[in-house]
Design a protein around this motif. Sequence first.
Motif, PDB file in Angstrom:
ATOM      1  N   LEU A 110       0.832  -1.208   0.000  1.00  0.00           N
ATOM      2  CA  LEU A 110       0.000   0.000   0.000  1.00  0.00           C
ATOM      3  C   LEU A 110       0.865   1.257   0.000  1.00  0.00           C
ATOM      4  O   LEU A 110       0.530   2.244  -0.668  1.00  0.00           O
ATOM      5  N   ALA A 111       1.973   1.219   0.704  1.00  0.00           N
ATOM      6  CA  ALA A 111       2.878   2.375   0.706  1.00  0.00           C
ATOM      7  C   ALA A 111       3.515   2.563  -0.666  1.00  0.00           C
ATOM      8  O   ALA A 111       3.711   3.700  -1.122  1.00  0.00           O
ATOM      9  N   GLU A 114       0.759   4.103  -3.190  1.00  0.00           N
ATOM     10  CA  GLU A 114      -0.171   5.143  -2.752  1.00  0.00           C
ATOM     11  C   GLU A 114      -0.046   6.446  -3.541  1.00  0.00           C
ATOM     12  O   GLU A 114      -1.001   7.221  -3.604  1.00  0.00           O
ATOM     13  N   ASP A 115       1.098   6.698  -4.173  1.00  0.00           N
ATOM     14  CA  ASP A 115       1.280   7.950  -4.902  1.00  0.00           C
ATOM     15  C   ASP A 115       1.123   7.798  -6.420  1.00  0.00           C
ATOM     16  O   ASP A 115       1.415   8.731  -7.166  1.00  0.00           O
ATOM     17  N   THR A 120      -6.352   3.005  -7.802  1.00  0.00           N
ATOM     18  CA  THR A 120      -6.983   2.667  -6.531  1.00  0.00           C
ATOM     19  C   THR A 120      -6.884   1.164  -6.325  1.00  0.00           C
ATOM     20  O   THR A 120      -7.361   0.387  -7.152  1.00  0.00           O
ATOM     21  N   CYS A 123      -8.285  -3.867  -1.297  1.00  0.00           N
ATOM     22  CA  CYS A 123      -7.787  -5.132  -0.745  1.00  0.00           C
ATOM     23  C   CYS A 123      -8.819  -5.765   0.189  1.00  0.00           C
ATOM     24  O   CYS A 123      -9.600  -5.073   0.844  1.00  0.00           O
TER      25      CYS A 123
END
Length: 309
Positions: A110-111, A114-115, A120, A123
Amino acid sequence: MDVRRLELLRELAERGSITAVATATNRTSSAVSQQLKVLEREAGIPLTERRGRGVVLTGAGRMLAQTATDVAVALQRADALWEDFKQAPSGDVSLTIFPTGGQMLLPGLLAAIEDVPGLTLMCSDQDPLLPDFADLTPDFDIVVADAPAILPSWRERGLAVLPLMTEPLDVALPEGHPLSEKKTLSPKDLVDESWIGVPVGFPFDRILRQVETVNGTPARVLQRFVDNGIVESVVAAGHGIAILPRYTTRDHENGLVTRPLTGVRAIRQISALMRPDRAERPSVRLVAEALRAEAQRFVAEHKTESPQT
């Protein structure tokens, strides 16, 4: 032949019933049946046949369903090339994973994404009692599964399989157990032990079956639990020993010690499963590669760590 009708035939091959296809495609069962009859007329040969109260594919139907998969892959590849030309990967990607896999991989994944503009990632986790996580691939873009190895059935389904990591499985003992004095444990060391197991057929249980085979005697399994946290607590309280995954077992933090198991193949393979057409989407490819990178990073971070002494 109409591509949309071919897709319905493919869905029938994967989902197994007209009702399931209708639910998945937001149609009525009669509408699905009608479209399949039209496809059958276009093909000029029976594609389905009655069996009991439902229908199954004929040999010709199965062959055409595979052709439908090939068509879907080609279309997704063409779309992917166009999307790559137009813009960076974007859109929604759905991913489902078993609990300990999520514990290891989701925070970093997710990290990592995320950018990414316009992407999108949605999960979810799944009940580990599911017989085959490949059954989830019609409903999710990426399915993360664990197994002793890459299963032949995944290849037979025509799935794209991306190996992520191999995790050792260790023997968990309560602190102070006599076997904790050893650096590694063999099946012979475990002959007289009582076990806290997992449901029959789970990857950890298959390791215990190997131990039984080597020893020539059945293991004494006192309890079986799905949740690893319960297994850890029961073992820490001194009620038995267990097979647990190395990277997510909290040894010493809750009264456990773990030791590598030698003499049997004590690992689980963690893989990402995808329909081949979805694997061609730029957004899915990006998430899958980020997932593999996170798995490699996680293993590299933990590979120098051995069960604590």
